[in-house]
Each structure stands twice: as C-alpha cells, then as structure tokens.
Design a protein around this motif. Structure first.
Motif, PDB file in Angstrom:
ATOM      1  N   TYR A  41      -1.056   1.914  -7.610  1.00 38.70           N
ATOM      2  CA  TYR A  41       0.356   1.499  -7.642  1.00 38.70           C
ATOM      3  C   TYR A  41       0.519   0.238  -8.463  1.00 38.70           C
ATOM      4  O   TYR A  41       0.010  -0.828  -8.102  1.00 38.70           O
ATOM      5  CB  TYR A  41       0.874   1.262  -6.227  1.00 38.70           C
ATOM      6  N   THR A  72       0.845  -1.199   0.000  1.00 35.84           N
ATOM      7  CA  THR A  72       0.000   0.000   0.000  1.00 35.84           C
ATOM      8  C   THR A  72       0.879   1.247   0.000  1.00 35.84           C
ATOM      9  O   THR A  72       1.694   1.405   0.907  1.00 35.84           O
ATOM     10  CB  THR A  72      -0.899   0.024   1.253  1.00 35.84           C
ATOM     11  N   PRO A  73       0.725   2.157  -0.984  1.00 39.56           N
ATOM     12  CA  PRO A  73       1.515   3.390  -0.962  1.00 39.56           C
ATOM     13  C   PRO A  73       1.459   4.121   0.368  1.00 39.56           C
ATOM     14  O   PRO A  73       2.465   4.652   0.827  1.00 39.56           O
ATOM     15  CB  PRO A  73       0.892   4.213  -2.099  1.00 39.56           C
ATOM     16  N   MET A  74       0.317   4.133   1.004  1.00 44.57           N
ATOM     17  CA  MET A  74       0.223   4.814   2.287  1.00 44.57           C
ATOM     18  C   MET A  74       0.842   3.997   3.428  1.00 44.57           C
ATOM     19  O   MET A  74       0.886   4.458   4.567  1.00 44.57           O
ATOM     20  CB  MET A  74      -1.235   5.177   2.609  1.00 44.57           C
ATOM     21  N   GLY A  80      -5.893   3.565  -0.048  1.00 41.21           N
ATOM     22  CA  GLY A  80      -4.534   4.000   0.277  1.00 41.21           C
ATOM     23  C   GLY A  80      -3.602   3.977  -0.919  1.00 41.21           C
ATOM     24  O   GLY A  80      -2.376   3.988  -0.748  1.00 41.21           O
ATOM     25  N   GLY A  81      -4.170   3.937  -2.132  1.00 38.64           N
ATOM     26  CA  GLY A  81      -3.351   3.925  -3.340  1.00 38.64           C
ATOM     27  C   GLY A  81      -3.064   2.537  -3.892  1.00 38.64           C
ATOM     28  O   GLY A  81      -2.284   2.383  -4.845  1.00 38.64           O
TER      29      GLY A  81
END
Lengths: 251, 261
Positions: free
Chosen positions: A248, A208-210, A243-244
């Motif tokens: 991604y 998750t990017p976040m 969360g992206g």
C-alpha cells in the motif's frame, strides 16, 4: 519437521516463542537460545509441559564465541542442527540527530552482526553436512522507513541483504538462507513501544490494508513454511508477512 | 488437507506449472476447476486427476475475453456455490529481437498475461469473492518480471505488470477479506521449456549455471509455494511477490557472457 533440531534465538518470548511452538507442534526438538535465563528457562519448561520437546540454552548473539560454542555443543548432543532462526531483536528508538550511539551500536550488534555470527557458526556445521536452513527475521521497517528508527531499520535492511548474500553463496551446497519480514505484530516488544509513546495501535491498524495487526502465529506459519522441504527451491529471499503494509503506497 | 472442500480455479492448468498446481490442490482436497483454452487439453488434465480419485473438472476458458471469464464463474457458482481460490497461471512466450517483434505477438502476450489476469480476477471477485467476503488469489508472475531478459520484451513487461497489479488489488480488496499474492518462479522444467529448447533459445545447462542452486525448479517446488499462499496458513500475507528462484535474482552473476553472445 519431525525430529529435526530447530534453534531459535530470542525465543524466550514474543515471536521467537511462537516460532518455537509452531516447530514443536510439528514434532521438532526446539532449542530456546535466549539471553534472559528466566524467560528462556520458563519458555522451555512450558513447552515441555505441553508435551513438546524443548531445551533452553543461554546465548548472547553479540558474542561470536558463544554462538560457535552453542553450535558445537548441540552438534555433539544431537548430531545435527537442521534449522536456525535468527530472531533475537531489540527496539532502541530515538530521533537520529539525538540518538545515543549505544542505541546504534546495540541494534547493529544484536540484529545484524548477531545474525551473521550465528549464521557463520551454524553455517559451517550445515555446509559440512550438506543440509540445513537458516531463517532470518527481518522487518518491513527495513524496506519502508519511519522516523526514530534509523538503527532498527538499517539493521533489518542489512539482514535482508545478508539473507541474499549468504543465500547465493551457500546455494547448491545444501544450505538455504531465507527471511521473513513482518510488519507490526502485537508482542511484548510492541506493547512496550506503544507504552513509550512511540505510536498507537490504531495508527498501525489504519496503515494496514487488512486493518489489523498480525498475530505471532501468522508469522510463525511463514517461518515454518520457508524452513520446510516445501520451500526447497526458495533461497536468498525474504517473504513479507505484513497484511499488505508494503504494497500500500497511496494516502 | 489444506484445501478441503475448497473450490479452486486454475487457469492454463492443462499442463506444466498449472497442471502441477491443479494436482497439488486436488491432493489437498479441493474441487479443482481447470480453465483451459484448448478444450481437449483441459479435459485430459481433469481426467488424469479424477482417475486418481480427486475432484476435478475442465471448463473452456479464454482469459483474454471477459465474457469467457464471466461464463466460467457463472458455471462454477451454479454448480458449487463458491469460489475460494483463483490461480492465474495461463501464459505463453514468443521470443523476438525487439526490433523485429510483430505487433500481433506483442499484443497476444500482453493480452493473455496482463489483461487476462485482470479480466479473470475481476470476474471471480464480482461473481464470488466480494459477495463472499472471502478469497485467495495467486498470480503466477516470473523472475522475468523483475529485470531485463533480452528477446522477452512482452513477456517480462506483462509479468512486471502482474506484480504491481497484484499489489493494487491487494490493497483495494483487503477490505473484502480477499488476499492476492504472486509467485515468481525461476526457470522450471516444463513442456513450455522443452518448446524453447527446440526453438534453440533455451539450454538447460545455461539456466542451471545461472542459478545459484545449480538446477532448474521442479513443478512441485512451484506448486508448494502456490499452495502455501492460497491456504489459510498465509492469512496475513497479501500484496507479496514470493520468489521461488533458487537465488537467481539476487546473484551478481560474474559468469555473465553478455548479450548478444
């Protein structure tokens, strides 16, 4: 949202209960429609103990007669149903070539057919009134696939298409149909998945990017927004709250 | 008040959707900075907001010039010390049959709506959001960015570019606690639409009939979606493109008459 009647399926725990709390905080009367009478009753009681307005109604979404009967009952009791959240879900994971057919059948029955049966039953009521919102809880798993999840991901992909199909069909007749697609949220269902050895939390976090899982409250905010009048021009659309995760696509 | 004391920049906010967003943000307690190419338009918009008791100011901005973007950020940081939200809304469209599209008309649309989004976002990230480790960006894309609309080659390509650009930046800057999302409006009742109607390339009835909801959007319906994504309520939403289109994109549209009509 004050005094609106909001029904949430599978709201005895996890995401569904978080949704119920969010709507209740805004002054809605929430109906916990839940298969498990213990968690369902407890959820309604704890919301009422916090000063909110809530009731428990037993519901097996696999049974269209039950959802139709519940809609009728609530229409008599309250006069109107304003929001219906199709949240009931199960996680039945197995390698596709070994998957017991009951895993496939149950996943489709609960999350896809169940969503349609409920949408049809409450949709009839809402169309007759010319008002209402249906929110379908999908998943990013219906958009980007991981092994062992054929039944779950296909049911969720189906829900995304269902949101579009019903959204366009009932648009202009007062009924909006929208969806929310979470990624991994730390709920009882996810904890159980991890306990089964089906993935560890740090794998999900790294993906998750976040770099963290979502909270039930964060998913609830999106459900609330889409159900509200602030989303009056949004229909046949599913919002990712991830969360992206889907954005991604590199290493 | 969802944006109390937040500093929010909205580009192209002199009118239309941009102004609607600026007004919504101001009502929610933000200090709004209107970035506008046409200074008078920006000033008038800021005055309309301050006359209502809101906090607003206008700064001349040409998003196609990185230096203009940098200077606006420098001024905002000097005056306010923070930038919490950026809405990249500045846009234009110039319709042509693609075989006739002049080079200059192609270039200006890509420059404003794709390059401009990148330059302004980069400037705000450098000046404020990365050092702050905090920020929320909402890019106004379009349902045109998701498919083929004849005569709109530059507009649709630019908007499609914005959608993926937003995903790239979202994945890169999540580490700085910066969220970036798109709103893709359907056809919205604005001054720009009136221009298209006068040009003879737009017809509200045709747009309404093409929309399952049966009408075009009001500016407030776009602004409310932008507000949600800009606010902390969307704290786990990033890299997303939220369609606010009354069902336009997923509808099969069997009423189609085809192009050319």
């Amino acid at each position: 949202m004050e005094n609106r009647i909001v029904v949430i399926t599978g709201a005895g725990q996890g995401l569904g209960l978080a949704f119920a709390r969010r709507f209740a905080q805004a002054g809605a009367h929430v109906v916990i429609a839940e298969l498990n009478p213990d968690t369902g009753r407890h959820a309604a009681e704890s919301l009422r103990a916090e000063g909110f307005s809530a009731q428990f109604e037993p519901l097996d979404v696999r049974n269209p007669q039950q959802s139709a009967a519940l809609v009728d009952r609530l229409a008599v009791q309250h006069g109107h149903i304003d929001v219906w959240v199709n949240n009931a879900g199960i996680s039945r994971l197995a390698p596709a070539e070994q998957m017991p057919l009951s895993y496939w059948d149950d996943s489709i029955a609960v999350m896809l057919s169940g969503a349609f049966y409920c949408a049809q039953a409450v949709g009839r009521h809402m169309l007759a009134r010319g008002a209402g919102v249906i929110v379908n809880i999908a998943s990013v798993t219906g958009m980007a696939h991981h092994h062992d999840r054929a039944a779950y991901s296909v049911a969720k992909a189906g829900v995304i298409a269902l949101t579009e199909a019903l959204g366009i069909e009932w648009a202009g007749r007062g009924v909006r149909v929208v969806g929310v697609a979470p990624a991994v949220v730390l709920t009882e269902m996810v904890r159980a998945t991890v306990a089964e050895g089906q993935g560890t939390l740090d794998v999900f976090e790294r993906r998750t990017p976040m770099r963290r899982l979502g909270t039930p409250e964060e998913i609830a905010e999106a459900v609330f927004f889409l159900a509200s009048d602030d989303a009056s021009y949004i229909t046949a659309e599913t919002m990712r709250v991830d969360g992206g995760w889907i954005a991604y696509q590199l290493f | 008040m969802l944006l109390k004391d937040r500093v929010a920049i909205v580009t192209g906010a002199g009118r239309g959707i941009g102004y609607g967003i600026a007004e919504t943000f101001a009502r929610e307690g933000a200090q709004v900075v209107i970035g506008e190419l046409v200074e008078a338009r920006g000033r008038e918009a800021a005055e309309k907001l301050t006359a209502q008791g809101y906090r607003a100011q206008a700064i001349r901005l040409d998003v196609t010039q990185p230096e203009s973007c940098r200077l606006l950020c420098e001024q905002v940081m000097a005056e306010h010390g923070r930038i919490d939200t950026l809405v990249n809304n500045a846009g234009l469209f110039i319709l042509h049959k693609s075989e006739d599209m002049p080079e200059a008309d192609w270039r200006i649309q890509i420059d404003v709506m794709l390059n401009g989004v990148f330059f302004m976002t980069q400037a705000v990230a450098r000046a404020a959001m990365i050092p702050q480790r905090r920020g929320s960006v909402v890019n106004i894309a379009s349902i045109g960015g998701m498919g083929g609309w004849p005569m709109r080659s530059a507009y649709n390509a630019a908007k499609a570019g914005v959608i993926v650009l937003t995903e790239v930046l979202a994945t890169e800057w999540a580490q700085y606690n910066i969220r970036l999302n798109c709103v893709s409006p359907g056809v919205t009742r604005t001054e720009m639409m009136d221009v298209a109607i006068k040009q003879g390339v737009a017809n509200v009835a045709k747009y309404s009939n093409r929309t399952p909801l049966g009408r075009v959007a009001e500016v407030s319906e776009i602004a409310s979606a932008v507000l949600f994504l800009a606010s902390e309520r969307a704290s786990y939403v990033t890299g997303e493109n939220l369609r606010v289109d009354g069902g336009w994109v997923p509808w099969a549209n069997l009423n189609a008459v085809g192009f050319p009509e």
